[in-house]
Scaffold this active site. Structure first.
Site, PDB file in Angstrom:
ATOM      1  N   LYS A 120      27.534 -21.293  18.906  1.00  0.00           N
ATOM      2  CA  LYS A 120      26.281 -21.953  19.278  1.00  0.00           C
ATOM      3  C   LYS A 120      26.533 -23.112  20.231  1.00  0.00           C
ATOM      4  O   LYS A 120      25.693 -23.487  21.021  1.00  0.00           O
ATOM      5  CB  LYS A 120      25.568 -22.478  18.026  1.00  0.00           C
ATOM      6  CG  LYS A 120      25.149 -21.376  17.086  1.00  0.00           C
ATOM      7  CD  LYS A 120      24.555 -21.940  15.813  1.00  0.00           C
ATOM      8  CE  LYS A 120      24.351 -20.852  14.780  1.00  0.00           C
ATOM      9  NZ  LYS A 120      25.086 -21.044  13.545  1.00  0.00           N
TER      10      LYS A 120
ATOM     11  N   LYS B   9      35.773 -17.642  20.343  1.00  0.00           N
ATOM     12  CA  LYS B   9      34.656 -16.878  19.758  1.00  0.00           C
ATOM     13  C   LYS B   9      33.324 -17.370  20.340  1.00  0.00           C
ATOM     14  O   LYS B   9      33.216 -18.549  20.725  1.00  0.00           O
ATOM     15  CB  LYS B   9      34.666 -16.976  18.227  1.00  0.00           C
ATOM     16  CG  LYS B   9      34.331 -18.335  17.705  1.00  0.00           C
ATOM     17  CD  LYS B   9      34.040 -18.325  16.208  1.00  0.00           C
ATOM     18  CE  LYS B   9      33.576 -19.726  15.834  1.00  0.00           C
ATOM     19  NZ  LYS B   9      33.100 -19.933  14.531  1.00  0.00           N
TER      20      LYS B   9
ATOM     21  N   LYS C  77      37.611 -28.431  14.954  1.00  0.00           N
ATOM     22  CA  LYS C  77      36.535 -29.376  15.266  1.00  0.00           C
ATOM     23  C   LYS C  77      37.081 -30.789  15.370  1.00  0.00           C
ATOM     24  O   LYS C  77      36.652 -31.570  16.218  1.00  0.00           O
ATOM     25  CB  LYS C  77      35.442 -29.314  14.195  1.00  0.00           C
ATOM     26  CG  LYS C  77      34.590 -28.076  14.312  1.00  0.00           C
ATOM     27  CD  LYS C  77      33.327 -28.168  13.500  1.00  0.00           C
ATOM     28  CE  LYS C  77      32.483 -26.923  13.701  1.00  0.00           C
ATOM     29  NZ  LYS C  77      31.384 -26.816  12.762  1.00  0.00           N
TER      30      LYS C  77
HETATM   31  P1  TYM Z   1      27.805 -19.934  11.158  1.00  0.00           P
HETATM   32  O1  TYM Z   1      26.429 -20.478  11.134  1.00  0.00           O
HETATM   33  O2  TYM Z   1      28.802 -20.518  12.100  1.00  0.00           O
HETATM   34  O3  TYM Z   1      27.744 -18.390  11.428  1.00  0.00           O
HETATM   35  C1  TYM Z   1      26.898 -17.535  10.679  1.00  0.00           C
HETATM   36  C2  TYM Z   1      27.520 -16.174  10.510  1.00  0.00           C
HETATM   37  O4  TYM Z   1      27.798 -15.623  11.785  1.00  0.00           O
HETATM   38  C3  TYM Z   1      29.174 -15.261  11.860  1.00  0.00           C
HETATM   39  N1  TYM Z   1      29.649 -15.535  13.229  1.00  0.00           N
HETATM   40  C4  TYM Z   1      30.231 -14.616  14.005  1.00  0.00           C
HETATM   41  N2  TYM Z   1      30.534 -13.317  13.801  1.00  0.00           N
HETATM   42  C5  TYM Z   1      31.106 -12.649  14.819  1.00  0.00           C
HETATM   43  N3  TYM Z   1      31.418 -13.224  16.014  1.00  0.00           N
HETATM   44  C6  TYM Z   1      31.130 -14.521  16.254  1.00  0.00           C
HETATM   45  N4  TYM Z   1      31.420 -15.062  17.435  1.00  0.00           N
HETATM   46  C7  TYM Z   1      30.509 -15.284  15.230  1.00  0.00           C
HETATM   47  N5  TYM Z   1      30.100 -16.584  15.140  1.00  0.00           N
HETATM   48  C8  TYM Z   1      29.569 -16.710  13.906  1.00  0.00           C
HETATM   49  C9  TYM Z   1      29.877 -16.186  10.868  1.00  0.00           C
HETATM   50  O5  TYM Z   1      31.115 -15.639  10.457  1.00  0.00           O
HETATM   51  C10 TYM Z   1      28.860 -16.240   9.758  1.00  0.00           C
HETATM   52  O6  TYM Z   1      28.975 -15.106   8.921  1.00  0.00           O
HETATM   53  N6  TYM Z   1      29.849 -21.875   7.084  1.00  0.00           N
HETATM   54  C11 TYM Z   1      28.990 -20.821   7.560  1.00  0.00           C
HETATM   55  C12 TYM Z   1      27.595 -20.880   6.977  1.00  0.00           C
HETATM   56  C13 TYM Z   1      27.563 -20.859   5.482  1.00  0.00           C
HETATM   57  C14 TYM Z   1      27.756 -19.737   4.655  1.00  0.00           C
HETATM   58  C15 TYM Z   1      27.576 -20.222   3.318  1.00  0.00           C
HETATM   59  C16 TYM Z   1      28.069 -18.405   4.903  1.00  0.00           C
HETATM   60  C17 TYM Z   1      27.279 -21.938   4.683  1.00  0.00           C
HETATM   61  N7  TYM Z   1      27.296 -21.534   3.388  1.00  0.00           N
HETATM   62  C18 TYM Z   1      27.698 -19.373   2.234  1.00  0.00           C
HETATM   63  C19 TYM Z   1      28.192 -17.566   3.810  1.00  0.00           C
HETATM   64  C20 TYM Z   1      28.015 -18.047   2.485  1.00  0.00           C
HETATM   65  C21 TYM Z   1      28.850 -20.983   9.061  1.00  0.00           C
HETATM   66  O7  TYM Z   1      29.048 -22.021   9.605  1.00  0.00           O
HETATM   67  O8  TYM Z   1      28.397 -19.907   9.672  1.00  0.00           O
END
Ligand code: TYM
Length: 360
Positions: free
Chosen positions: A228, A225, A120
């Site tokens: 969003k 990947k 990022k």
């Molecule tokens: P975030 O919001 O980017 O994504 C949420 C979940 O979706 C999974 N993910 C994917 N899995 C497969 N292929 C993809 N292209 C893909 N893009 C996203 C992510 O691995 C995630 O499981 N930091 C985290 C949010 C968070 C969190 C937490 C997660 C904050 N606190 C505590 C678990 C526990 C995040 O940005 O996820």
């Protein structure tokens, strides 16, 4: 028996999604789809992460809507408030409070090594005025995530592949805090090597990364990947997309300059389509591959688009229904906030005590 007492003997599963935009297929296949399965066997906590979302500038109205949208989507995917605690991160102040304590026990070095931060900040640096334009929140982001996890005695965190490094940091911090602040009377110098503190401050969490679906790639740039913020239109499939939009995005998916599926090797784009179809239908990668060997890419694209559209349609429709009843969503969130706060406050209080803060 209360839900809390019933859950006391079970392992705790916790996970979350950021509310930066509508949720996409990667969020569903890499995370939410797997959460549902734990609800009958584990103590489950799922929340919408709005505080992480503001590490990048958000439109306030949109953020507000996205937060409801995320909660409605959880419910539509089968996350059941009778079985799981469902809440919004900013409703439980203990997340920010523990995050500060963890900030004081982490180093600039370990945060600088986080690949998500490096990616990022590289994007930010190339677009404008170098380090001056990188929000501090992007740097300290994994500490808030560690707080999210450690507050609840979490054993297992079902996430996609991209969160693995953040989980490792959460584990390192738990281990560091446990040895810095042992329970009363536990003296590491006086016990045999390897003895665990029976009242350790934090449970050391484990990531749970699915064998399939853990890394769904962009349909337009299969080396990156699905995300969003995918800059290329059609790269991400959102859970709000219509059947027609989904099928169109798959028809236009980038593959390679060949024309037909080969048994021996597949390009990233073709692999991604096979992987998506396999995850959605529950078939193995090889079973899907075998159906298309020797056939044109068009068949794989069309069938995968149809399979995804029929998996997403019921989620989209139920999400819209839940969104029409805000007062129900608010009730779910209130119950979730109360249950989460009670648990989080207990952990935070113990942390403050062990760190040496005066408690009243
Ligand atoms: P975030 O919001 O980017 O994504 C949420 C979940 O979706 C999974 N993910 C994917 N899995 C497969 N292929 C993809 N292209 C893909 N893009 C996203 C992510 O691995 C995630 O499981 N930091 C985290 C949010 C968070 C969190 C937490 C997660 C904050 N606190 C505590 C678990 C526990 C995040 O940005 O996820």
């Amino acid at each position: 028996m209360t839900a809390a007492a019933n859950n006391a003997a079970k392992q705790t599963v916790l996970s979350a999604v950021q509310t930066t935009n509508n949720l996409h297929l990667g969020n569903y296949l890499g995370a939410i789809k797997n959460w549902v399965n734990y609800q009958d066997t584990h103590d489950c906590i799922f929340f919408a992460v709005d505080m992480h979302a503001i590490t990048m500038r958000q439109n306030p109205k949109q953020l507000h809507e996205n937060t409801y949208q995320a909660i409605a989507t959880y419910l539509a995917c089968g996350i059941d408030p009778k079985k799981s605690i469902i809440f919004v991160q900013s409703h439980v102040p203990a997340h920010a409070e523990l995050s500060w304590v963890l900030t004081c026990h982490s180093t600039m070095g370990e945060l600088s090594r986080m690949t998500q931060f490096k990616d990022k900040s590289a994007k930010n640096q190339s677009s404008s005025k170098g380090e001056d334009s990188i929000p501090t929140g992007i740097f300290t982001y994994p500490l808030l995530m560690a707080a999210d996890i450690l507050l609840y005695g979490t054993n297992l965190v079902p996430v996609g592949e991209d969160q693995k490094q953040h989980l490792e940091l959460a584990r390192d911090l738990a281990i560091r805090m446990n040895s810095s602040y042992p329970s009363d009377g536990f003296d590491i110098q006086k016990v045999p090597h390897g003895t665990k503190d029976p009242h350790a401050l934090f449970v050391v969490p484990e990531p749970l990364i699915g064998k399939v679906g853990a890394r769904i790639m962009s349909l337009q740039n299969p080396e990156a990947k699905m995300s969003k913020s995918d800059p290329t239109p059609g790269g991400a499939v959102f859970l709000t997309d219509s059947d027609g939009d989904i099928e169109r995005k798959f028809k236009r998916a980038v593959t390679d300059s060949d024309t037909e599926v080969k048994a021996e090797s597949q390009s990233d784009g073709v692999k991604n389509l096979i992987q998506i179809q396999a995850t959605v239908t529950g078939e193995t990668y090889d079973a899907v591959l075998n159906k298309y060997v020797g056939r044109g890419y068009g068949y794989l694209k069309v069938d995968t688009g149809k399979a995804v559209a029929s998996a997403i349609a019921p989620i989209r429709e139920k999400t819209a229904e839940y969104l029409r009843d805000r007062s129900h969503l608010d009730q779910v969130l209130k119950a979730g906030r109360e249950a989460a706060t009670a648990r989080a406050e207990k952990t935070l209080n113990e942390v403050y005590k062990r760190v040496g803060f005066v408690r009243q």
